[in-house]
Motif scaffolding. Sequence first.
Motif, short mmCIF file in Angstrom:
data_model
loop_
_atom_site.label_atom_id
_atom_site.label_comp_id
_atom_site.label_asym_id
_atom_site.label_seq_id
_atom_site.Cartn_x
_atom_site.Cartn_y
_atom_site.Cartn_z
N LEU A 34 0.82 -1.20 0.00
CA LEU A 34 0.00 0.00 0.00
C LEU A 34 0.86 1.26 0.00
O LEU A 34 0.55 2.25 -0.66
N MET A 35 1.98 1.22 0.71
CA MET A 35 2.89 2.37 0.78
C MET A 35 3.85 2.44 -0.40
O MET A 35 4.67 3.34 -0.48
N GLY A 36 3.78 1.45 -1.30
CA GLY A 36 4.63 1.46 -2.48
C GLY A 36 6.05 0.99 -2.22
O GLY A 36 6.95 1.26 -3.01
N ILE A 37 6.25 0.28 -1.10
CA ILE A 37 7.59 -0.20 -0.77
C ILE A 37 7.60 -1.72 -0.61
O ILE A 37 8.47 -2.28 0.06
N GLY A 38 6.66 -2.38 -1.26
CA GLY A 38 6.54 -3.82 -1.16
C GLY A 38 7.73 -4.58 -1.71
O GLY A 38 7.94 -5.75 -1.38
N LYS A 39 8.52 -3.94 -2.53
CA LYS A 39 9.72 -4.60 -3.08
C LYS A 39 10.87 -4.57 -2.07
O LYS A 39 11.82 -5.33 -2.19
N GLN A 40 10.80 -3.67 -1.07
CA GLN A 40 11.88 -3.55 -0.09
C GLN A 40 11.56 -4.22 1.25
O GLN A 40 12.45 -4.73 1.91
N ILE A 41 10.29 -4.17 1.67
CA ILE A 41 9.92 -4.77 2.95
C ILE A 41 8.67 -5.62 2.78
O ILE A 41 7.96 -5.50 1.79
N GLY A 42 8.41 -6.49 3.73
CA GLY A 42 7.24 -7.34 3.65
C GLY A 42 7.46 -8.61 2.86
O GLY A 42 6.55 -9.41 2.69
N VAL A 43 8.68 -8.80 2.35
CA VAL A 43 9.04 -10.00 1.60
C VAL A 43 10.40 -10.50 2.08
O VAL A 43 11.19 -9.75 2.64
N VAL A 44 10.67 -11.77 1.85
CA VAL A 44 11.97 -12.35 2.19
C VAL A 44 12.67 -12.68 0.89
O VAL A 44 12.38 -13.69 0.24
N GLU A 45 13.56 -11.80 0.48
CA GLU A 45 14.32 -11.96 -0.76
C GLU A 45 15.66 -11.27 -0.59
O GLU A 45 15.77 -10.32 0.20
N PRO A 46 16.67 -11.68 -1.33
CA PRO A 46 17.96 -10.98 -1.27
C PRO A 46 17.78 -9.49 -1.58
O PRO A 46 17.02 -9.12 -2.47
N GLY A 47 18.46 -8.66 -0.79
CA GLY A 47 18.41 -7.22 -0.99
C GLY A 47 17.28 -6.50 -0.27
O GLY A 47 17.16 -5.30 -0.36
N THR A 48 16.43 -7.25 0.46
CA THR A 48 15.35 -6.62 1.22
C THR A 48 15.80 -6.39 2.66
O THR A 48 16.91 -6.75 3.05
N GLN A 49 14.94 -5.79 3.46
CA GLN A 49 15.30 -5.36 4.81
C GLN A 49 15.61 -6.49 5.79
O GLN A 49 16.24 -6.27 6.80
N ALA A 50 15.16 -7.69 5.53
CA ALA A 50 15.42 -8.86 6.38
C ALA A 50 14.92 -8.66 7.80
O ALA A 50 15.64 -8.83 8.76
N ASP A 51 13.67 -8.28 7.94
CA ASP A 51 13.01 -8.26 9.23
C ASP A 51 12.26 -9.58 9.35
O ASP A 51 11.31 -9.83 8.60
#
Length: 84
Positions: A34-51
């Motif tokens: 919704l915030m337009g940052i689904g490619k960076q957070i909310g997913v587990v993939e290389p290069g994401t925030q890793a929360d």
Amino acid sequence: EGVNVTVKEMEHYVDAGLSPLEAIQTSSLNGAELMGIGKQIGVVEPGTQADLIATRDNPLEDIRALRGIFFVMQSGSVIRWDHA
């Protein structure tokens, strides 16, 4: 009760009729998208925030398993790990 408000919120979502998976997605992936940052957070993939969190039981079977979080990683750094 000592339960994180986000966990209680997900329990209410399940009580209202969402599946445990839908409740978890509502609290993570959907907000990021919704915030337009689904490619960076909310997913587990290389290069994401890793929360990440880990529980001993499967929250997809019982959302209350999220009351037993024993591992937390934030931005790629372990901030909690209850080994026992």
